[in-house]
Design a protein around this motif. Structure first.
Motif, PDB file in Angstrom:
ATOM      1  N   ALA A 167      -6.202  -2.590   3.395  1.00 30.85           N
ATOM      2  CA  ALA A 167      -6.098  -4.013   3.717  1.00 30.85           C
ATOM      3  C   ALA A 167      -4.940  -4.212   4.685  1.00 30.85           C
ATOM      4  O   ALA A 167      -3.937  -3.498   4.620  1.00 30.85           O
ATOM      5  CB  ALA A 167      -5.858  -4.825   2.451  1.00 30.85           C
ATOM      6  N   PRO A 168      -5.038  -5.203   5.585  1.00 30.14           N
ATOM      7  CA  PRO A 168      -3.995  -5.363   6.599  1.00 30.14           C
ATOM      8  C   PRO A 168      -2.709  -6.013   6.096  1.00 30.14           C
ATOM      9  O   PRO A 168      -1.700  -5.988   6.789  1.00 30.14           O
ATOM     10  CB  PRO A 168      -4.665  -6.244   7.654  1.00 30.14           C
ATOM     11  CG  PRO A 168      -5.692  -7.017   6.895  1.00 30.14           C
ATOM     12  CD  PRO A 168      -6.184  -6.098   5.822  1.00 30.14           C
ATOM     13  N   SER A 169      -2.737  -6.610   4.908  1.00 34.43           N
ATOM     14  CA  SER A 169      -1.546  -7.302   4.406  1.00 34.43           C
ATOM     15  C   SER A 169      -1.536  -7.266   2.887  1.00 34.43           C
ATOM     16  O   SER A 169      -2.567  -7.018   2.238  1.00 34.43           O
ATOM     17  CB  SER A 169      -1.513  -8.757   4.885  1.00 34.43           C
ATOM     18  OG  SER A 169      -2.624  -9.475   4.359  1.00 34.43           O
ATOM     19  N   ASN A 183      -9.332   0.354  -5.539  1.00 39.14           N
ATOM     20  CA  ASN A 183      -8.645   1.445  -4.845  1.00 39.14           C
ATOM     21  C   ASN A 183      -8.244   1.000  -3.438  1.00 39.14           C
ATOM     22  O   ASN A 183      -8.822   1.398  -2.430  1.00 39.14           O
ATOM     23  CB  ASN A 183      -9.547   2.680  -4.781  1.00 39.14           C
ATOM     24  CG  ASN A 183      -8.763   3.938  -4.430  1.00 39.14           C
ATOM     25  OD1 ASN A 183      -7.542   3.954  -4.522  1.00 39.14           O
ATOM     26  ND2 ASN A 183      -9.468   4.970  -4.012  1.00 39.14           N
ATOM     27  N   THR A 184      -7.227   0.145  -3.399  1.00 41.89           N
ATOM     28  CA  THR A 184      -6.830  -0.521  -2.153  1.00 41.89           C
ATOM     29  C   THR A 184      -5.354  -0.281  -1.866  1.00 41.89           C
ATOM     30  O   THR A 184      -4.520  -0.340  -2.769  1.00 41.89           O
ATOM     31  CB  THR A 184      -7.094  -2.037  -2.255  1.00 41.89           C
ATOM     32  OG1 THR A 184      -8.484  -2.249  -2.474  1.00 41.89           O
ATOM     33  CG2 THR A 184      -6.666  -2.757  -1.000  1.00 41.89           C
ATOM     34  N   THR A 291      -6.163 -12.534   7.625  1.00 43.14           N
ATOM     35  CA  THR A 291      -5.880 -11.326   6.867  1.00 43.14           C
ATOM     36  C   THR A 291      -4.640 -10.627   7.412  1.00 43.14           C
ATOM     37  O   THR A 291      -3.972  -9.899   6.691  1.00 43.14           O
ATOM     38  CB  THR A 291      -7.071 -10.356   6.897  1.00 43.14           C
ATOM     39  OG1 THR A 291      -7.377 -10.024   8.256  1.00 43.14           O
ATOM     40  CG2 THR A 291      -8.296 -10.975   6.230  1.00 43.14           C
ATOM     41  N   TYR A 292      -4.315 -10.844   8.696  1.00 45.22           N
ATOM     42  CA  TYR A 292      -3.067 -10.323   9.257  1.00 45.22           C
ATOM     43  C   TYR A 292      -2.466 -11.310  10.254  1.00 45.22           C
ATOM     44  O   TYR A 292      -1.432 -11.876  10.015  1.00 45.22           O
ATOM     45  CB  TYR A 292      -3.285  -8.965   9.935  1.00 45.22           C
ATOM     46  CG  TYR A 292      -1.955  -8.321  10.282  1.00 45.22           C
ATOM     47  CD1 TYR A 292      -1.162  -7.796   9.272  1.00 45.22           C
ATOM     48  CD2 TYR A 292      -1.476  -8.262  11.594  1.00 45.22           C
ATOM     49  CE1 TYR A 292       0.075  -7.229   9.559  1.00 45.22           C
ATOM     50  CE2 TYR A 292      -0.255  -7.695  11.885  1.00 45.22           C
ATOM     51  CZ  TYR A 292       0.519  -7.182  10.866  1.00 45.22           C
ATOM     52  OH  TYR A 292       1.746  -6.627  11.150  1.00 45.22           O
ATOM     53  N   CYS A 293      -3.063 -11.537  11.375  1.00 44.34           N
ATOM     54  CA  CYS A 293      -2.646 -12.423  12.463  1.00 44.34           C
ATOM     55  C   CYS A 293      -1.903 -11.661  13.546  1.00 44.34           C
ATOM     56  O   CYS A 293      -0.676 -11.726  13.689  1.00 44.34           O
ATOM     57  CB  CYS A 293      -1.804 -13.605  11.995  1.00 44.34           C
ATOM     58  SG  CYS A 293      -1.737 -14.905  13.266  1.00 44.34           S
TER      59      CYS A 293
END
Length: 389
Positions: A167-169, A183-184, A291-293
Motif C-alpha cells: 500500500a502507498p501509505s 498480508n499488507t 491513497t498517496y498524492c
C-alpha cells in the motif's frame, strides 16, 4: 517523459521481473508513472523486465530498448476513456512461460492482474500486488454504493492470490487490513528531485500567471470527480490571490463553469510542469481520498508551501506547520483559512517550502525502488508454504 538512462549495472543477483500493469502507455496516470520509474530502476540495476498491459499501444518503451511490452485486449472505464483496463488473455500464460520471471509485479490489479496472479500462482511464481487505485471509492463517488461490498470481496480474492500487498501509505494499509487484506506492507512513492526542484521557479512565468503580482495558488492533477477541485471556488473571492489549475480530465468543462476566475492551463509535462510546480506560491490539494498524492509530494520537492487535507496519504509526509498546513475535510472552511494565512505571510511560505523540500529529499526514487527490490527478494526466498499462506 523518461529521463536519460545510465548503462545497466550488473546486480549480485539479477532478477527477472514481469510487470502486469492494469493501465500503461500511451495513457499517462499514476499507475503508468510508477511503472516507468520501476522500469528505469530495474534497467539501471541490471535486472530484466517485461510488461504485460492493455492495448492498443507500442510494444516497446521509448528509451529502454531491452523492455518488451506485451499487449492484450482491454476496455475503457466509463467516463474515463483515457483509462484502459486489461482483459484476461492466454498471452499472459505464454508470456510468463517464455520469460520465466522470478517474481510478478501486479500494478493496481483488477481484471488483468487477477488473471496474472492466478497464472503465476499455478506456476509457482510469487507475485506482489501494488494497491494504487481505489476501485470501491471510485464506484462510491459515481453513486454505485450498492456494489462497493462486492468490489471489496473481489479485491480480497485478487490480493489473496499474491504473496504480499503493498500500500502507498499507512492509512491505506490500515484500511486494507480492516477489509480483510491482511498480508499488507507500506511501500511509498518516490520523487524525482531533479525534475521537481526550487531552481525551476520562473519569475517570467509568475508574471504571466499573475500579471498584478498576486499570490499564485495552484492545483495540479487529473480534473476528475474524485479530486474535488470545485473546493477551490471560495479562493476566487480572496484578494490578491490568483488560482491556477494544471491538468485535464472529464470534469474540465464543468470546473471551468464553476471556477470562472481561475486560470486553466491544461495538461502539462516535462520542463513546463517543472516550472509551474516551482512557480506556485502555494499548492493546494483538494481531494480527500488520496491513497498517496504524488502531486503534493512533487510540489514539496519544488520548495512550495502546501495545503493538504488531513486525510489519506498526505498524513504520512506532511507535518502541520512544519512542512505544510493541513485543512480539515470535516470543516471545509479551514481550506480557505490555511490559504489566507499563507497568502498574507511570505515568510511563512518560505519557511514551509524549505522544510517541505528537506522532508521529501529523504524519498528519491532510487531509495524507494531499492525497498521494492527488497520485497521482491523476500517473497522469492520465502518457503513455498509461507507464500501460499
Amino acid at each position: 517523459m523518461l529521463r536519460t538512462l545510465r548503462p545497466p549495472t550488473p546486480s549480485p543477483r539479477s532478477l527477472r521481473v514481469a510487470i502486469v500493469a492494469e493501465s500503461f502507455l500511451p495513457n499517462v496516470n499514476g499507475v503508468t508513472n510508477s511503472v516507468l520509474r520501476l522500469l528505469e530502476h530495474l534497467h539501471d540495476e541490471g535486472h530484466r523486465a517485461i510488461v504485460i498491459a492493455p492495448g492498443p499501444g507500442d510494444d516497446f518503451v521509448e528509451g529502454i530498448d531491452d523492455v518488451e511490452v506485451v499487449r492484450v485486449r482491454g476496455f475503457d472505464l466509463p467516463r474515463y476513456p483515457e483509462l484502459r483496463v486489461g482483459l484476461p488473455s492466454l498471452r499472459i500464460r505464454s508470456t510468463l512461460r517464455e520469460f520465466r520471471p522470478d517474481v510478478v509485479h501486479l500494478a493496481a490489479p483488477a481484471v488483468l492482474g487477477a488473471t496474472a496472479a492466478r497464472v503465476a500462482g499455478r506456476a509457482g511464481i510469487p507475485s506482489i500486488a501494488v494497491f494504487q487505485t481505489d476501485l470501491a471509492g471510485f464506484a462510491k463517488r459515481h453513486g454505485l454504493n450498492r456494489v462497493t461490498d462486492g468490489i471489496w470481496n473481489y479485491l480480497r480474492w485478487v490480493h489473496g492470490q499474491s504473496a504480499l500487498t503493498l500500500a502507498p501509505s499507512s492509512v491505506t494499509a490500515w484500511a486494507l487490513r480492516a477489509r480483510g487484506i491482511e498480508n499488507t506492507d507500506v511501500w511509498a512513492r518516490g520523487v524525482d528531485l531533479d525534475r521537481f526542484d526550487p531552481r525551476h521557479r520562473s519569475d517570467e512565468l509568475h508574471r504571466f500567471l499573475a500579471p498584478n503580482d498576486e499570490v499564485v495558488v495552484g492545483f495540479i492533477g487529473r480534473l476528475a470527480k474524485e479530486k474535488q477541485v470545485e473546493r477551490l471556488a471560495p479562493l476566487l473571492a480572496m484578494p490578491n490571490v490568483r488560482v491556477v489549475v494544471v491538468g485535464d480530465g472529464p470534469e474540465r468543462d464543468d470546473l471551468q463553469r464553476k471556477l470562472p476566475g481561475a486560470r486553466f492551463v491544461g495538461f502539462q509535462s516535462g520542463q513546463m510542469l517543472s516550472a509551474l510546480a516551482a512557480t506556485f506560491d502555494v499548492f493546494v490539494h483538494t481531494g480527500v481520498d488520496e491513497t498517496y498524492c504524488q502531486a503534493l509530494q512533487e510540489a514539496m520537492a519544488s520548495g512550495v508551501s502546501v495545503v493538504a487535507p488531513s486525510a489519506g496519504g498526505p498524513l504520512d509526509f506532511v507535518q502541520h506547520r512544519h512542512s505544510g498546513l493541513f485543512w480539515s475535510p470535516e470543516v471545509p472552511e479551514t481550506l480557505v483559512g490555511a490559504v489566507d494565512e499563507l497568502a498574507r505571510d511570505p515568510a511563512l511560505r518560505a519557511r514551509l517550502g524549505t522544510a517541505a523540500r528537506a522532508e521529501v529529499e529523504q524519498r528519491p526514487w532510487p531509495v524507494i525502488m531499492d525497498e521494492l527490490i527488497g520485497h521482491y527478494r523476500a517473497v522469492i526466498e520465502a518457503p513455498a508454504a509461507e507464500v501460499a499462506a
